[in-house]
Design a protein around this motif. Structure first.
Motif, PDB file in Angstrom:
ATOM      1  N   MET A   1       0.854  -1.198   0.000  1.00 16.63           N
ATOM      2  CA  MET A   1       0.000   0.000   0.000  1.00 16.63           C
ATOM      3  C   MET A   1       0.888   1.247   0.000  1.00 16.63           C
ATOM      4  N   ASN A   2       0.488   2.254  -0.763  1.00 12.20           N
ATOM      5  CA  ASN A   2       1.224   3.518  -0.852  1.00 12.20           C
ATOM      6  C   ASN A   2       1.381   4.149   0.540  1.00 12.20           C
ATOM      7  N   PRO A   3       2.617   4.514   0.937  1.00 18.21           N
ATOM      8  CA  PRO A   3       2.832   5.085   2.274  1.00 18.21           C
ATOM      9  C   PRO A   3       1.998   6.335   2.552  1.00 18.21           C
ATOM     10  N   HIS A   4       1.801   7.162   1.496  1.00 17.42           N
ATOM     11  CA  HIS A   4       1.004   8.377   1.686  1.00 17.42           C
ATOM     12  C   HIS A   4      -0.455   8.029   1.976  1.00 17.42           C
ATOM     13  N   ALA A   5      -0.975   7.030   1.240  1.00 13.62           N
ATOM     14  CA  ALA A   5      -2.360   6.589   1.460  1.00 13.62           C
ATOM     15  C   ALA A   5      -2.517   6.012   2.866  1.00 13.62           C
ATOM     16  N   LYS A   6      -1.503   5.237   3.292  1.00 14.58           N
ATOM     17  CA  LYS A   6      -1.540   4.647   4.638  1.00 14.58           C
ATOM     18  C   LYS A   6      -1.511   5.738   5.711  1.00 14.58           C
ATOM     19  N   LEU A   7      -0.700   6.769   5.479  1.00 14.89           N
ATOM     20  CA  LEU A   7      -0.605   7.882   6.431  1.00 14.89           C
ATOM     21  C   LEU A   7      -1.936   8.624   6.531  1.00 14.89           C
ATOM     22  N   VAL A   8      -2.558   8.898   5.366  1.00 11.86           N
ATOM     23  CA  VAL A   8      -3.851   9.600   5.356  1.00 11.86           C
ATOM     24  C   VAL A   8      -4.910   8.778   6.087  1.00 11.86           C
ATOM     25  N   ALA A   9      -4.938   7.442   5.814  1.00 10.03           N
ATOM     26  CA  ALA A   9      -5.913   6.564   6.470  1.00 10.03           C
ATOM     27  C   ALA A   9      -5.694   6.536   7.987  1.00 10.03           C
ATOM     28  N   SER A  10      -4.426   6.444   8.410  1.00 14.84           N
ATOM     29  CA  SER A  10      -4.121   6.383   9.850  1.00 14.84           C
ATOM     30  C   SER A  10      -4.500   7.684  10.561  1.00 14.84           C
ATOM     31  N   LEU A  11      -4.163   8.837   9.914  1.00 11.33           N
ATOM     32  CA  LEU A  11      -4.511  10.137  10.511  1.00 11.33           C
ATOM     33  C   LEU A  11      -6.026  10.336  10.553  1.00 11.33           C
ATOM     34  N   SER A  12      -6.718   9.851   9.516  1.00 12.94           N
ATOM     35  CA  SER A  12      -8.186   9.951   9.500  1.00 12.94           C
ATOM     36  C   SER A  12      -8.804   9.119  10.616  1.00 12.94           C
ATOM     37  N   LEU A  13      -8.212   7.936  10.872  1.00  8.35           N
ATOM     38  CA  LEU A  13      -8.692   7.104  11.988  1.00  8.35           C
ATOM     39  C   LEU A  13      -8.559   7.849  13.307  1.00  8.35           C
ATOM     40  N   LEU A  14      -7.405   8.444  13.527  1.00  8.91           N
ATOM     41  CA  LEU A  14      -7.185   9.211  14.759  1.00  8.91           C
ATOM     42  C   LEU A  14      -8.148  10.391  14.843  1.00  8.91           C
ATOM     43  N   LEU A  15      -8.352  11.074  13.723  1.00 12.83           N
ATOM     44  CA  LEU A  15      -9.239  12.240  13.688  1.00 12.83           C
ATOM     45  C   LEU A  15     -10.685  11.837  14.003  1.00 12.83           C
ATOM     46  N   GLY A  16     -11.165  10.773  13.322  1.00 14.66           N
ATOM     47  CA  GLY A  16     -12.542  10.311  13.540  1.00 14.66           C
ATOM     48  C   GLY A  16     -12.782   9.905  14.979  1.00 14.66           C
ATOM     49  N   THR A  17     -11.823   9.153  15.542  1.00 20.85           N
ATOM     50  CA  THR A  17     -11.946   8.717  16.941  1.00 20.85           C
ATOM     51  C   THR A  17     -11.973   9.923  17.879  1.00 20.85           C
ATOM     52  N   THR A  18     -11.067  10.887  17.643  1.00 23.17           N
ATOM     53  CA  THR A  18     -10.981  12.068  18.504  1.00 23.17           C
ATOM     54  C   THR A  18     -12.261  12.899  18.435  1.00 23.17           C
ATOM     55  N   ILE A  19     -12.800  13.066  17.215  1.00 25.75           N
ATOM     56  CA  ILE A  19     -14.041  13.849  17.063  1.00 25.75           C
ATOM     57  C   ILE A  19     -15.178  13.206  17.850  1.00 25.75           C
ATOM     58  N   THR A  20     -15.334  11.879  17.717  1.00 19.68           N
ATOM     59  CA  THR A  20     -16.450  11.200  18.393  1.00 19.68           C
ATOM     60  C   THR A  20     -16.308  11.247  19.901  1.00 19.68           C
ATOM     61  N   ILE A  21     -15.107  10.959  20.421  1.00 20.71           N
ATOM     62  CA  ILE A  21     -14.975  10.863  21.883  1.00 20.71           C
ATOM     63  C   ILE A  21     -14.998  12.228  22.572  1.00 20.71           C
ATOM     64  N   SER A  22     -14.781  13.314  21.783  1.00 26.26           N
ATOM     65  CA  SER A  22     -14.770  14.638  22.409  1.00 26.26           C
ATOM     66  C   SER A  22     -16.022  15.459  22.105  1.00 26.26           C
ATOM     67  N   SER A  23     -16.998  14.861  21.392  1.00 23.96           N
ATOM     68  CA  SER A  23     -18.163  15.654  20.976  1.00 23.96           C
ATOM     69  C   SER A  23     -19.310  15.536  21.977  1.00 23.96           C
ATOM     70  N   ASN A  24     -20.118  16.604  22.037  1.00 22.92           N
ATOM     71  CA  ASN A  24     -21.353  16.586  22.831  1.00 22.92           C
ATOM     72  C   ASN A  24     -22.587  16.601  21.936  1.00 22.92           C
ATOM     73  N   HIS A  25     -22.388  16.922  20.665  1.00 24.67           N
ATOM     74  CA  HIS A  25     -23.504  17.050  19.718  1.00 24.67           C
ATOM     75  C   HIS A  25     -23.604  15.766  18.894  1.00 24.67           C
ATOM     76  N   TRP A  26     -24.843  15.323  18.645  1.00 27.19           N
ATOM     77  CA  TRP A  26     -25.040  14.069  17.918  1.00 27.19           C
ATOM     78  C   TRP A  26     -24.440  14.103  16.514  1.00 27.19           C
ATOM     79  N   MET A  27     -24.552  15.254  15.821  1.00 25.29           N
ATOM     80  CA  MET A  27     -24.040  15.328  14.443  1.00 25.29           C
ATOM     81  C   MET A  27     -22.520  15.167  14.401  1.00 25.29           C
TER      82      MET A  27
END
Length: 346
Positions: A1-27
């Motif tokens: 797998m392309n290293p850049h694609a892997k980096l984007v996927a890994s950072l997106s995973l961290l971002l998605g997890t962080t958004i959900t665990i720190s949010s108070n709004h359902w959206m």
């Protein structure tokens, strides 16, 4: 797998997890879950094997349905109560819909069918992410809405998950499927206690993630995905196999290992809540899981194959065992004496 694609996927995973665990709004919580789902899909399908593509499609369809239910539950609750706050889930129908949606996200019985298949079609590192990190955002949502959930429904789903996770893992020969059913059984332990002691659920999840990470990293090092090849790995890394046996017994919940702590605390809390019957049933069901963990431990350490196998002879590997495995193994086995200190944090 392309290293850049892997980096984007890994950072997106961290971002998605962080958004959900720190949010108070359902959206925002829903947005985080969606980012997570889209980020893990390239990691599941990166081998381009038909099994991997099948696993990707199954995962996408189930997660899309679960995300739709989360959105519907939150909109239904907002329609009746005017509240978009995560902790203000008060409408009964919305609570039931959310329980079903999070059950699908996590792989709780009766929404568990996708999980073993997806894990079997994924590489070991992606399977590790699916078993640990991808479970964190849905568990956080359950944690924040725990006061609104239906106790009878949660207890029923939990006991069914513990029973089915133990029962279905008995006759498996693929290690990833065994670990998938192990995950379903552990989720039963987490959901039975979430209404009465949500912090205990998080503690159980952290210790389960730690132990499962150790198992997956070890399997990735010795390149083992089947029980038959596990038998020949003793000649390759004897010390690593010995620690794998202890980690598996810790995952089973045997004292004096780390995995005993959450089970002990959950049974104690259930007894305090006058749920002795549920505590007895789930403790008895954990014996099913103990059987297949012992089977894995037996294959990894105690037995040697009596005849020569068809595949090429494996000798000692050249690369040294990494420090992540050393650290996670030590924590997976030796944390029980620190339990008074851990208990002060929950």
């Amino acid at each position: 797998m392309n290293p850049h694609a892997k980096l984007v996927a890994s950072l997106s995973l961290l971002l998605g997890t962080t958004i959900t665990i720190s949010s108070n709004h359902w959206m925002m919580a829903w947005t985080g879950l969606e980012i997570n789902t889209l980020a893990i899909i390239p990691l599941i399908s990166k081998s381009h094997h038909p099994r991997a593509i099948e696993a990707t499609i199954k995962y996408f369809l189930v997660q899309a349905a679960a995300s739709t239910l989360v959105l519907f539950a939150s909109m239904n609750n907002a329609w009746y109560t005017g509240q978009w706050d995560l902790t203000q889930l008060t409408h009964p129908t919305s609570c039931l819909l959310l329980t079903a949606a999070i059950g699908m996200k996590l792989g709780l019985v009766p929404f568990h069918f996708w999980f073993p298949e997806v894990l079997q079609g994924s590489p070991l590192t992606t399977a590790l992410l699916l078993s640990t990190m991808m479970k964190f955002p849905p568990i956080t949502i359950l944690f924040m809405t725990s006061h609104s959930l239906n106790p009878t429904l949660m207890t029923t789903m939990a006991i069914a998950s513990a029973a089915l996770g133990g029962w279905m893992g008995l006759n498996q020969t693929q290690i990833r499927k065994i670990l998938a059913f192990s995950s379903i059984a552990h989720l039963g332990w987490m959901t039975i206690i979430i209404i009465y002691s949500p912090k205990l659920t998080l503690l159980t999840f952290y210790l389960y993630s730690l132990t499962t990470t150790t198992v997956f990293l070890t399997l990735n090092t010795i390149k083992t995905v089947k029980l038959s090849t596990m038998m020949t790995s003793w000649t390759k890394t004897p010390m690593l196999n010995a620690t794998l046996m202890l980690t598996l017994l810790s995952l089973a919940g045997l004292p004096p290992l780390t995995g005993f702590l959450p089970k002990w605390l959950i049974i104690q809390e259930l007894t305090k809540q006058e749920m002795t019957t549920a505590a007895t049933i789930i403790a008895m069901l954990s014996l099913l899981g103990l059987f297949f963990y012992l089977r894995l431990a037996y294959y990894s350490t105690i037995t040697l194959p009596p005849n020569s196998t068809n595949h090429m002879k494996q000798w000692h590997i050249n690369k040294p065992t990494g420090s992540p495995i050393a650290i996670t193994t030590s924590l997976s086995i030796l944390l029980l004496p620190l339990s008074p200190m851990i208990l002060t944090t929950i």
